[in-house]
Design an enzyme around this catalytic site. Structure first.
Site, PDB file in Angstrom:
ATOM      1  N   HIS A  63       0.871  -1.317   0.133  1.00 16.53           N
ATOM      2  CA  HIS A  63       0.059   0.090  -0.129  1.00 16.53           C
ATOM      3  C   HIS A  63       0.848   1.298  -0.042  1.00 16.53           C
ATOM      4  O   HIS A  63       1.899   1.192   0.514  1.00 16.53           O
ATOM      5  CB  HIS A  63      -0.913  -0.082   0.959  1.00 16.53           C
ATOM      6  CG  HIS A  63      -0.501   0.314   2.605  1.00 16.53           C
ATOM      7  ND1 HIS A  63      -0.272   1.369   3.051  1.00 16.53           N
ATOM      8  CD2 HIS A  63      -0.103  -0.749   3.549  1.00 16.53           C
ATOM      9  CE1 HIS A  63       0.064   1.336   4.257  1.00 16.53           C
ATOM     10  NE2 HIS A  63       0.230  -0.058   4.628  1.00 16.53           N
ATOM     11  N   ASP A 176       6.110   2.520   6.996  1.00 17.85           N
ATOM     12  CA  ASP A 176       4.813   1.890   6.759  1.00 17.85           C
ATOM     13  C   ASP A 176       4.206   2.529   5.757  1.00 17.85           C
ATOM     14  O   ASP A 176       3.418   3.593   6.161  1.00 17.85           O
ATOM     15  CB  ASP A 176       4.188   1.815   7.965  1.00 17.85           C
ATOM     16  CG  ASP A 176       2.822   1.014   7.949  1.00 17.85           C
ATOM     17  OD1 ASP A 176       2.404   0.675   7.210  1.00 17.85           O
ATOM     18  OD2 ASP A 176       1.843   1.002   8.984  1.00 17.85           O
ATOM     19  N   GLU A 206      -5.332   1.572   2.166  1.00 16.97           N
ATOM     20  CA  GLU A 206      -5.249   0.379   3.203  1.00 16.97           C
ATOM     21  C   GLU A 206      -5.475   0.939   4.695  1.00 16.97           C
ATOM     22  O   GLU A 206      -5.738   0.430   5.479  1.00 16.97           O
ATOM     23  CB  GLU A 206      -3.577  -0.280   3.044  1.00 16.97           C
ATOM     24  CG  GLU A 206      -3.655  -1.336   3.818  1.00 16.97           C
ATOM     25  CD  GLU A 206      -3.101  -1.077   5.186  1.00 16.97           C
ATOM     26  OE1 GLU A 206      -2.790  -2.351   5.894  1.00 16.97           O
ATOM     27  OE2 GLU A 206      -2.847   0.014   5.648  1.00 16.97           O
ATOM     28  N   GLU A 207      -4.943   2.216   5.023  1.00 17.63           N
ATOM     29  CA  GLU A 207      -4.780   2.625   6.512  1.00 17.63           C
ATOM     30  C   GLU A 207      -6.083   2.951   6.956  1.00 17.63           C
ATOM     31  O   GLU A 207      -6.526   3.349   7.973  1.00 17.63           O
ATOM     32  CB  GLU A 207      -3.996   3.856   6.574  1.00 17.63           C
ATOM     33  CG  GLU A 207      -2.429   3.494   6.471  1.00 17.63           C
ATOM     34  CD  GLU A 207      -1.793   2.672   7.497  1.00 17.63           C
ATOM     35  OE1 GLU A 207      -2.418   2.345   8.179  1.00 17.63           O
ATOM     36  OE2 GLU A 207      -0.494   2.475   7.333  1.00 17.63           O
ATOM     37  N   ASP A 229       3.760  -5.662   3.651  1.00 23.13           N
ATOM     38  CA  ASP A 229       3.662  -4.781   4.544  1.00 23.13           C
ATOM     39  C   ASP A 229       4.526  -4.915   5.935  1.00 23.13           C
ATOM     40  O   ASP A 229       5.067  -6.022   6.062  1.00 23.13           O
ATOM     41  CB  ASP A 229       2.147  -4.947   5.158  1.00 23.13           C
ATOM     42  CG  ASP A 229       1.630  -3.758   5.550  1.00 23.13           C
ATOM     43  OD1 ASP A 229       2.385  -2.701   5.816  1.00 23.13           O
ATOM     44  OD2 ASP A 229       0.465  -3.544   5.421  1.00 23.13           O
ATOM     45  N   HIS A 313       3.970   3.740  13.312  1.00 18.67           N
ATOM     46  CA  HIS A 313       3.007   4.818  13.240  1.00 18.67           C
ATOM     47  C   HIS A 313       3.472   5.776  13.977  1.00 18.67           C
ATOM     48  O   HIS A 313       2.797   6.344  14.704  1.00 18.67           O
ATOM     49  CB  HIS A 313       1.570   4.468  13.679  1.00 18.67           C
ATOM     50  CG  HIS A 313       0.920   3.512  12.543  1.00 18.67           C
ATOM     51  ND1 HIS A 313      -0.705   3.642  12.761  1.00 18.67           N
ATOM     52  CD2 HIS A 313       1.413   2.801  11.701  1.00 18.67           C
ATOM     53  CE1 HIS A 313      -1.054   2.935  11.540  1.00 18.67           C
ATOM     54  NE2 HIS A 313       0.157   2.565  11.086  1.00 18.67           N
TER      55      HIS A 313
END
Length: 345
Positions: A63, A176, A206-207, A229, A313
Site C-alpha cells: 500500500h 509503513d 489501506e490505512e 507490509d 506509526h
C-alpha cells in the site's frame, strides 16, 4: 544493496489515505513503467502494473498511502484543529512538525508544547489527545490562516525526517508501508524468468480499511495474493510478545489468513536460496491487504511478506537495510519459482 536515494524519495512523497495522487502515485508509475508490459490507474487510484506470464495469476500488493491528519476547524486565533486519517496516536504529535498540502502549496505547522515551567504538576501527567492538540501555522487569525491556503479538509502528514542511524539502520516517518512499496518496485525491476502472470499493485487507502486492495483484487481475480507490509520488530517495552527482530531477515505469517501450501512453498524457496525467514504467528486475520484479498470472489491463496520495523506509526519508524535487501531477494525468487500448483488447503 538498498538505493537510499530512491527509498528516501518514495518515503517522502506525499500520499495520505485518499490523497495518493498528491505525489506518490506519479513516483510509482515513473519507477515501474519501463519494467512491466502495461500499467494503469483504476478509479480508486490504485496503480496496477502487469508483467505478463502464462502461469498462475499473482497479485503482489504494497500500500502506498500514509496515515495523516485533516483540518476540521480553524479558530479565530488562526490555530488549526485536526482529526486523524488512519491510526495516528496523538501522543506522537506533541512538539512535532506537520507538512500540509494547501490550495497554495506545501505549508508547515507545529504542534506546540506548553513548557514544563508553566504547567501544573497534575497536567504534566496527562497525555495529549485530539481535544487538546492544536497546530500553529504562524497565523494570527482565521483570516490569515485562510489566506495561507488552509481550509477545513486540508490534509497533512508527518514532516520528512529521513535519518541514517548506522551503516545498516535508518529511521524515518512512513516506513509503513513505503519501505515495502520500495521493495516491491525493486523486485519488479530485477525479476527475470518467470511463468507467473504478475500484477504489481500499489494500493490506496489501506490505512482506512483495505479499500484499494478490495477493488484491485476484484478486478485482477488472482489465484495467489501476496501482501507486502511492515510488521513489528522487537523493541523496548514489548514485554516479550514480539518475536521478529531487526536484522533477522524478512518475516512471513502463519495463521488462518495464510494459505498453508503457499507458506510451505515460501519456506522451500527461502531455504533453496539461503534466505533467513522469520515467522510470525497471526491467529486472526492480518491487518494487511492479504485480509481482503483472501476473501475476494471465490477465495484467494494469500500470504504476507513483511519487513520488520520498530516504533510503527510514529515519526521514528526504524528498519534494517539488510532486511530490505533480503525481502527483495525472497520476493524475486518466490515469483520466479511459482508454477501451477494445487493450493487447496
Amino acid at each position: 544493496m538498498v538505493n537510499l536515494e530512491l527509498l528516501k524519495k518514495i518515503v517522502e512523497a506525499p500520499g495520505v489515505s485518499g490523497y495518493e495522487f498528491l505525489g506518490i502515485r506519479d513516483v510509482v508509475i515513473e519507477e515501474l513503467k519501463d519494467y512491466v508490459d502495461e500499467i494503469r490507474v483504476d478509479k480508486l487510484g490504485n496503480v496496477i502494473a502487469h508483467k505478463k506470464g502464462n502461469g498462475p495469476r499473482v497479485m503482489l500488493a504494497a500500500h502506498m498511502d500514509k496515515i495523516g491528519v485533516m483540518v476540521n476547524h480553524i479558530d479565530k486565533e488562526g490555530y488549526l484543529h485536526i482529526v486523524p486519517v488512519g491510526g495516528v496516536d496523538p501522543r506522537t504529535l506533541v512538539a512535532q512538525r506537520i507538512r500540509f498540502f494547501t490550495e497554495k502549496g506545501e505549508r508547515f505547522g507545529v504542534v506546540g508544547h506548553i513548557p514544563p515551567h508553566i504547567q501544573k504538576p497534575e497536567d504534566r501527567k496527562k497525555a495529549a489527545d485530539w481535544d487538546t492538540i492544536v497546530v500553529d501555522v504562524g497565523a494570527e487569525s482565521r483570516e490569515e490562516a485562510e489566506e495561507l491556503g488552509f481550509r477545513v479538509g486540508t490534509v497533512g502528514e508527518f514532516a520528512p525526517a529521513f535519518t541514517k542511524l548506522t551503516e545498516n539502520r535508518i529511521a524515518t516517518p512512513y516506513l509503513d508501508d513505503r519501505v515495502c512499496l520500495y521493495a516491491m518496485i525493486e523486485t519488479a525491476k530485477i525479476l527475470e524468468n518467470h511463468e507467473a502472470d504478475i500484477y504489481f499493485v500499489a494500493s490506496v487507502q489501506e490505512e482506512v480499511g483495505l479499500r484499494g486492495a478490495r477493488v484491485a483484487s476484484y478486478a485482477i481475480d488472482p489465484e495467489i495474493g501476496i501482501a507486502m507490509d511492515v510488521t513489528f520488530a522487537k523493541q523496548v517495552g514489548d514485554k516479550g510478545k514480539i518475536v521478529p527482530k531487526l536484522g533477522g531477515g524478512p518475516v512471513m505469517d502463519v495463521g488462518p489468513n495464510i494459505n498453508p501450501k503457499l507458506r510451505a512453498f515460501a519456506d522451500e524457496v527461502a531455504k533453496k536460496y539461503d534466505i533467513p525467514l522469520q515467522v510470525e504467528a497471526s491467529p486472526r486475520p492480518t491487518g494487511t491487504d492479504a485480509n481482503i484479498m483472501q476473501i475476494n470472489r471465490e477465495g484467494v491463496a494469500t500470504a504476507v511478506l513483511s519487513i520488520p520495523i520498530r516504533y510503527m506509526h510514529s515519526q521514528v519508524e526504524t528498519a534494517d537495510l539488510r532486511d530490505i535487501d533480503l525481502t527483495i531477494k525472497l520476493a524475486k525468487h518466490l515469483l520466479e519459482e511459482l508454477k501451477p500448483m494445487d493450493l487447496t488447503p
